[in-house]
Enzyme design. Sequence first.
Site, mmCIF file in Angstrom:
data_model
loop_
_atom_site.group_PDB
_atom_site.id
_atom_site.type_symbol
_atom_site.label_atom_id
_atom_site.label_comp_id
_atom_site.label_asym_id
_atom_site.label_seq_id
_atom_site.Cartn_x
_atom_site.Cartn_y
_atom_site.Cartn_z
ATOM 1 N N HIS A 68 0.841 -1.207 0.000
ATOM 2 C CA HIS A 68 0.000 0.000 0.000
ATOM 3 C C HIS A 68 0.874 1.254 0.000
ATOM 4 C CE1 HIS A 68 0.915 0.349 4.304
ATOM 5 N NE2 HIS A 68 0.405 1.571 4.249
ATOM 6 N N ALA A 112 20.710 -4.683 -3.287
ATOM 7 C CA ALA A 112 20.501 -4.186 -1.924
ATOM 8 C C ALA A 112 20.205 -2.689 -1.950
ATOM 9 C CB ALA A 112 21.737 -4.464 -1.073
ATOM 10 N N THR A 117 9.774 0.476 -7.896
ATOM 11 C CA THR A 117 8.463 1.093 -8.103
ATOM 12 C C THR A 117 7.763 0.572 -9.352
ATOM 13 O OG1 THR A 117 9.461 2.926 -9.319
ATOM 14 C CG2 THR A 117 9.163 3.219 -6.933
ATOM 15 N N LYS A 118 8.510 -0.147 -10.193
ATOM 16 C CA LYS A 118 7.956 -0.702 -11.430
ATOM 17 C C LYS A 118 8.344 -2.174 -11.532
ATOM 18 C CE LYS A 118 7.834 3.514 -14.021
ATOM 19 N NZ LYS A 118 8.635 4.648 -13.847
#
Length: 184
Positions: A68, A112, A117-118
Site C-alpha cells: 500500500h 541491496a 516502483t515498477k
Amino acid sequence: MKIINFLRSRLRKYINQEVWLKDDIKNGLKIGKGCKIQPGLMVDNSNAWLIEIGDYVTIAPQAYLLAHDASTKIPLGGTKIGKIVLEDYCFIGARALIMPGVRVGKNSIVAAGSVVTKSVPENTVVGGNPAKFICTVEDYLNKQKELMKVLPNYDDSYSIQKNVSFEKRMQMSEDLKDQMGFRF
C-alpha cells in the site's frame, strides 16, 4: 560468553521472524517452497493477502514488501494498494523496498537498498532509487564467473558456521581490504 550471547540474539531474531511470518501467512501471505528469508523481513501485514512469494526465492535481511501507499489518503480519501509478486528463483537484496503493484520476474535480482516502483522483467538485474535496469542475469553471472578466476576464493572453513579461526579471519580481512572475493 560473547559467542553464546551472539548465538542467543541470532536465535531470538529467527524465532521472532517465524512468529511474524506465521501471522502474515494467516493473513493471506503466500510463500512458496524452498524460500530463504533472512531476519528482519517487513511484510505489509495490513495487506498481507496481496503479497505472493514464489518458489526458491531468497530475501536478504530487512527487505520491505509494501502493498500500500498512503500518500493519497488525506488529499484524496483513499490509499493506493497493489499486489506484490516475487516470482520463482528471484533474489531480493538487503533493505530493498518493493512497492505496491510490482512483480519481480522469475530469476531476477534486486540489488541491496533498491526502491522498486515498477515491475522487473524475468532474468534482469535492477538497482538504485528508483530501481533501474543494470544488466541481464546472464551477463551478471558471466562477469562474476570471470572474477572468480582472479579474486580470492575461500572454502566454507572461512565461515561462522564452521567456526572460522582467528587466523583465517585475519587472513580474509587482509586479503579483502582493497578487493572483493568469493566464499563457497
